[in-house]
Design a protein around this motif. Structure first.
Motif, PDB file in Angstrom:
ATOM      1  N   MET A 171       0.826  -1.210   0.000  1.00 53.65           N
ATOM      2  CA  MET A 171       0.000   0.000   0.000  1.00 53.65           C
ATOM      3  C   MET A 171       0.857   1.257   0.000  1.00 53.65           C
ATOM      4  SD  MET A 171      -2.944   1.177   2.717  1.00 53.65           S
ATOM      5  CE  MET A 171      -3.926  -0.266   2.306  1.00 53.65           C
ATOM      6  N   ILE A 172       1.938   1.264   0.793  1.00 54.96           N
ATOM      7  CA  ILE A 172       2.831   2.416   0.831  1.00 54.96           C
ATOM      8  C   ILE A 172       3.444   2.662  -0.536  1.00 54.96           C
ATOM      9  CG2 ILE A 172       4.959   3.331   1.818  1.00 54.96           C
ATOM     10  CD1 ILE A 172       4.297   1.878   4.387  1.00 54.96           C
ATOM     11  N   THR A 173       3.860   1.559  -1.202  1.00 56.08           N
ATOM     12  CA  THR A 173       4.450   1.691  -2.530  1.00 56.08           C
ATOM     13  C   THR A 173       3.455   2.283  -3.511  1.00 56.08           C
ATOM     14  OG1 THR A 173       5.881  -0.210  -2.111  1.00 56.08           O
ATOM     15  CG2 THR A 173       5.561   0.446  -4.406  1.00 56.08           C
ATOM     16  N   ASP A 174       2.200   1.858  -3.448  1.00 58.84           N
ATOM     17  CA  ASP A 174       1.175   2.393  -4.345  1.00 58.84           C
ATOM     18  C   ASP A 174       0.960   3.886  -4.111  1.00 58.84           C
ATOM     19  OD1 ASP A 174       0.842  -0.092  -5.443  1.00 58.84           O
ATOM     20  OD2 ASP A 174      -0.869  -0.622  -4.150  1.00 58.84           O
ATOM     21  N   VAL A 175       0.971   4.305  -2.857  1.00 57.75           N
ATOM     22  CA  VAL A 175       0.803   5.725  -2.545  1.00 57.75           C
ATOM     23  C   VAL A 175       1.955   6.542  -3.113  1.00 57.75           C
ATOM     24  CG1 VAL A 175       0.736   7.419  -0.675  1.00 57.75           C
ATOM     25  CG2 VAL A 175      -0.587   5.304  -0.500  1.00 57.75           C
ATOM     26  N   VAL A 176       3.184   6.031  -2.951  1.00 51.91           N
ATOM     27  CA  VAL A 176       4.359   6.722  -3.473  1.00 51.91           C
ATOM     28  C   VAL A 176       4.287   6.851  -4.987  1.00 51.91           C
ATOM     29  CG1 VAL A 176       6.859   6.579  -3.789  1.00 51.91           C
ATOM     30  CG2 VAL A 176       5.850   6.076  -1.551  1.00 51.91           C
ATOM     31  N   LEU A 177       3.939   5.764  -5.655  1.00 48.64           N
ATOM     32  CA  LEU A 177       3.866   5.783  -7.120  1.00 48.64           C
ATOM     33  C   LEU A 177       2.789   6.733  -7.612  1.00 48.64           C
ATOM     34  CD1 LEU A 177       4.377   1.997  -7.955  1.00 48.64           C
ATOM     35  CD2 LEU A 177       6.039   3.855  -8.108  1.00 48.64           C
ATOM     36  N   ASP A 178       1.635   6.751  -6.930  1.00 46.67           N
ATOM     37  CA  ASP A 178       0.572   7.673  -7.321  1.00 46.67           C
ATOM     38  C   ASP A 178       1.031   9.123  -7.189  1.00 46.67           C
ATOM     39  OD1 ASP A 178      -1.114   5.594  -7.883  1.00 46.67           O
ATOM     40  OD2 ASP A 178      -2.144   5.646  -5.927  1.00 46.67           O
ATOM     41  N   ALA A 179       1.812   9.406  -6.158  1.00 51.44           N
ATOM     42  CA  ALA A 179       2.274  10.780  -5.923  1.00 51.44           C
ATOM     43  C   ALA A 179       3.262  11.244  -6.987  1.00 51.44           C
ATOM     44  CB  ALA A 179       2.914  10.882  -4.539  1.00 51.44           C
ATOM     45  N   VAL A 180       4.164  10.352  -7.431  1.00 51.66           N
ATOM     46  CA  VAL A 180       5.211  10.791  -8.351  1.00 51.66           C
ATOM     47  C   VAL A 180       4.760  10.803  -9.795  1.00 51.66           C
ATOM     48  CG1 VAL A 180       7.024   9.945  -6.825  1.00 51.66           C
ATOM     49  CG2 VAL A 180       6.171   8.456  -8.643  1.00 51.66           C
ATOM     50  N   HIS A 181       3.607  10.237 -10.122  1.00 44.96           N
ATOM     51  CA  HIS A 181       3.154  10.259 -11.491  1.00 44.96           C
ATOM     52  C   HIS A 181       2.608  11.630 -11.901  1.00 44.96           C
ATOM     53  CE1 HIS A 181       3.572   5.859 -11.621  1.00 44.96           C
ATOM     54  NE2 HIS A 181       3.578   6.029 -12.925  1.00 44.96           N
ATOM     55  N   GLY A 182       2.290  12.478 -10.955  1.00 43.90           N
ATOM     56  CA  GLY A 182       1.852  13.824 -11.259  1.00 43.90           C
ATOM     57  C   GLY A 182       3.014  14.801 -11.184  1.00 43.90           C
ATOM     58  N   PRO A 183       2.727  16.089 -11.410  1.00 43.15           N
ATOM     59  CA  PRO A 183       3.796  17.093 -11.388  1.00 43.15           C
ATOM     60  C   PRO A 183       4.230  17.492  -9.990  1.00 43.15           C
ATOM     61  CG  PRO A 183       1.681  18.142 -11.783  1.00 43.15           C
ATOM     62  CD  PRO A 183       1.415  16.659 -11.750  1.00 43.15           C
ATOM     63  N   TRP A 184       3.476  17.070  -8.958  1.00 49.84           N
ATOM     64  CA  TRP A 184       3.760  17.566  -7.617  1.00 49.84           C
ATOM     65  C   TRP A 184       5.104  17.103  -7.077  1.00 49.84           C
ATOM     66  CZ3 TRP A 184       1.062  21.526  -6.527  1.00 49.84           C
ATOM     67  CH2 TRP A 184      -0.244  21.646  -7.010  1.00 49.84           C
ATOM     68  N   ALA A 185       5.541  15.937  -7.479  1.00 53.43           N
ATOM     69  CA  ALA A 185       6.833  15.448  -6.982  1.00 53.43           C
ATOM     70  C   ALA A 185       7.965  16.352  -7.454  1.00 53.43           C
ATOM     71  CB  ALA A 185       7.069  14.015  -7.453  1.00 53.43           C
ATOM     72  N   LEU A 186       7.938  16.722  -8.741  1.00 49.50           N
ATOM     73  CA  LEU A 186       8.973  17.610  -9.266  1.00 49.50           C
ATOM     74  C   LEU A 186       8.881  19.003  -8.645  1.00 49.50           C
ATOM     75  CD1 LEU A 186       8.954  16.618 -13.050  1.00 49.50           C
ATOM     76  CD2 LEU A 186      10.723  16.121 -11.353  1.00 49.50           C
ATOM     77  N   ILE A 187       7.657  19.477  -8.418  1.00 48.30           N
ATOM     78  CA  ILE A 187       7.484  20.791  -7.795  1.00 48.30           C
ATOM     79  C   ILE A 187       8.027  20.783  -6.367  1.00 48.30           C
ATOM     80  CG2 ILE A 187       5.775  22.446  -6.969  1.00 48.30           C
ATOM     81  CD1 ILE A 187       4.042  21.657  -9.377  1.00 48.30           C
ATOM     82  N   ALA A 188       7.687  19.730  -5.618  1.00 48.36           N
ATOM     83  CA  ALA A 188       8.184  19.621  -4.245  1.00 48.36           C
ATOM     84  C   ALA A 188       9.706  19.542  -4.222  1.00 48.36           C
ATOM     85  CB  ALA A 188       7.568  18.402  -3.564  1.00 48.36           C
ATOM     86  N   MET A 189      10.284  18.746  -5.140  1.00 47.68           N
ATOM     87  CA  MET A 189      11.737  18.637  -5.209  1.00 47.68           C
ATOM     88  C   MET A 189      12.364  19.984  -5.516  1.00 47.68           C
ATOM     89  SD  MET A 189      14.121  16.560  -7.926  1.00 47.68           S
ATOM     90  CE  MET A 189      13.690  17.800  -9.178  1.00 47.68           C
ATOM     91  N   ALA A 190      11.775  20.720  -6.468  1.00 44.90           N
ATOM     92  CA  ALA A 190      12.317  22.028  -6.841  1.00 44.90           C
ATOM     93  C   ALA A 190      12.299  22.990  -5.658  1.00 44.90           C
ATOM     94  CB  ALA A 190      11.520  22.609  -8.007  1.00 44.90           C
ATOM     95  N   LEU A 191      11.229  22.978  -4.884  1.00 42.58           N
ATOM     96  CA  LEU A 191      11.139  23.854  -3.715  1.00 42.58           C
ATOM     97  C   LEU A 191      12.180  23.491  -2.661  1.00 42.58           C
ATOM     98  CD1 LEU A 191       7.257  24.142  -3.345  1.00 42.58           C
ATOM     99  CD2 LEU A 191       8.841  25.883  -4.199  1.00 42.58           C
ATOM    100  N   LEU A 192      12.398  22.183  -2.474  1.00 44.52           N
ATOM    101  CA  LEU A 192      13.411  21.755  -1.509  1.00 44.52           C
ATOM    102  C   LEU A 192      14.812  22.143  -1.962  1.00 44.52           C
ATOM    103  CD1 LEU A 192      12.051  18.215  -0.551  1.00 44.52           C
ATOM    104  CD2 LEU A 192      12.159  20.230   0.918  1.00 44.52           C
ATOM    105  N   VAL A 193      15.097  21.966  -3.245  1.00 42.52           N
ATOM    106  CA  VAL A 193      16.417  22.334  -3.765  1.00 42.52           C
ATOM    107  C   VAL A 193      16.616  23.840  -3.673  1.00 42.52           C
ATOM    108  CG1 VAL A 193      17.858  22.406  -5.842  1.00 42.52           C
ATOM    109  CG2 VAL A 193      16.585  20.334  -5.269  1.00 42.52           C
ATOM    110  N   LEU A 194      15.575  24.605  -3.986  1.00 38.30           N
ATOM    111  CA  LEU A 194      15.670  26.062  -3.882  1.00 38.30           C
ATOM    112  C   LEU A 194      15.890  26.485  -2.432  1.00 38.30           C
ATOM    113  CD1 LEU A 194      15.393  28.728  -5.494  1.00 38.30           C
ATOM    114  CD2 LEU A 194      12.962  28.694  -4.915  1.00 38.30           C
ATOM    115  N   GLY A 195      15.145  25.871  -1.516  1.00 34.14           N
ATOM    116  CA  GLY A 195      15.319  26.199  -0.106  1.00 34.14           C
ATOM    117  C   GLY A 195      16.678  25.801   0.433  1.00 34.14           C
ATOM    118  N   ASP A 196      17.265  24.758  -0.144  1.00 30.94           N
ATOM    119  CA  ASP A 196      18.578  24.282   0.276  1.00 30.94           C
ATOM    120  C   ASP A 196      19.659  25.323   0.048  1.00 30.94           C
ATOM    121  OD1 ASP A 196      20.458  22.538   1.258  1.00 30.94           O
ATOM    122  OD2 ASP A 196      20.719  21.471  -0.624  1.00 30.94           O
TER     123      ASP A 196
END
Length: 206
Positions: free
Chosen positions: A1-26
Motif C-alpha cells: 500500500m505504501i508503494t502504491d501511494v508513493v507511485l501515485d504521488a510521483v506520477h503527477g507534477p507535484w513530486a517535481l514541484i516539491a523537489m524544486a522547492l526543496l532544492v531552492l530552499g537548500d
C-alpha cells in the motif's frame, strides 16, 4: 500500500514541484534536504518509470541555479554584514573559506561548496558582495548546478537499477549512500584544507 501511494504521488507534477522547492530552499537553509529529494526521485525514476530521469535532472539543476543566483543577488545588493546570523562564527568561517577559494578559482569552488555545510550559501553571498561578474558567474553556476543534479540523480538511479525490492528499498539505500558520500567528501576537503594551512603556517613564522 505504501508503494502504491508513493507511485501515485510521483506520477503527477507535484513530486517535481516539491523537489524544486526543496532544492531552492537548500540554497538558503542547510537543513533543507534538497540533495536527498533529488536522489530519491532519481531512484523512483528508474524503479517506477516516473518522473523521467531527464526531468528530475533538469528541474533540480534549474532550481539549484536559481537558488545560487538569488543568494548572489542578496550578497550583491544587501552585502554580507546586515543580518546577525551571517556574523555567526560558523558562517564567518565559511565566508572566509569562500573568499579565499573565489580568489583562486571560481569554477572549482562552486562544485566543492555543495558538499560543505554553509559553504554553498557563503560562496554565493561572497561572490555577490565582491562583485564577481554576473555573466561569468551565472554560466559557471549553471554548469555546476547541472553537474550536481546529474550526480545526485545518478546515485539514486544506480541503486534502483541494481537493487531488488522495489522503489522504497532503492530510495532508502540511495539516500543513505548519498549522505555518506557527501559526508566523506566534506571530510576529505576539510582535511586537505587543514593540511594546506599547516604547510603554509611555518613559512609565515620564518
Amino acid at each position: 500500500m505504501i508503494t502504491d501511494v508513493v507511485l501515485d504521488a510521483v506520477h503527477g507534477p507535484w513530486a517535481l514541484i516539491a523537489m524544486a522547492l526543496l532544492v531552492l530552499g537548500d540554497a538558503f537553509f542547510v537543513v533543507v534536504p534538497g540533495e536527498i529529494a533529488v536522489t530519491a526521485l532519481g531512484a523512483l525514476s528508474i524503479s517506477s518509470g516516473a518522473p523521467p530521469l531527464w526531468a528530475v535532472i533538469a528541474v533540480a539543476a534549474a532550481a539549484a541555479a536559481c537558488g545560487d543566483l538569488l543568494c548572489y543577488s542578496i550578497g550583491r545588493w544587501a552585502g554580507i554584514e546586515r543580518w546577525r546570523w551571517i556574523r555567526s562564527a560558523r558562517v564567518v568561517r565559511a565566508r572566509t573559506w569562500a573568499h579565499g577559494r573565489l580568489q583562486s578559482g571560481t569554477a572549482v569552488v562552486l562544485f566543492t561548496a555543495r558538499f560543505i555545510p554553509f559553504a554553498r550559501l557563503a560562496v554565493n553571498l561572497v561572490a555577490g558582495a565582491t562583485r564577481v561578474p554576473l555573466p561569468r558567474y551565472a554560466a559557471l553556476v549553471a554548469v555546476a548546478a547541472t553537474g550536481w543534479a546529474a550526480y545526485q540523480a545518478a546515485v539514486g538511479a544506480l541503486f534502483a537499477a541494481i537493487l531488488p525490492g522495489g522503489p522504497i528499498v532503492a530510495i532508502l539505500v540511495s539516500v543513505v549512500t548519498a549522505i555518506v558520500i557527501g559526508a566523506l567528501i566534506d571530510l576529505l576537503i576539510r582535511r586537505r584544507d587543514r593540511a594546506r594551512a599547516g604547510y603554509r603556517s611555518p613559512a609565515r613564522r620564518d
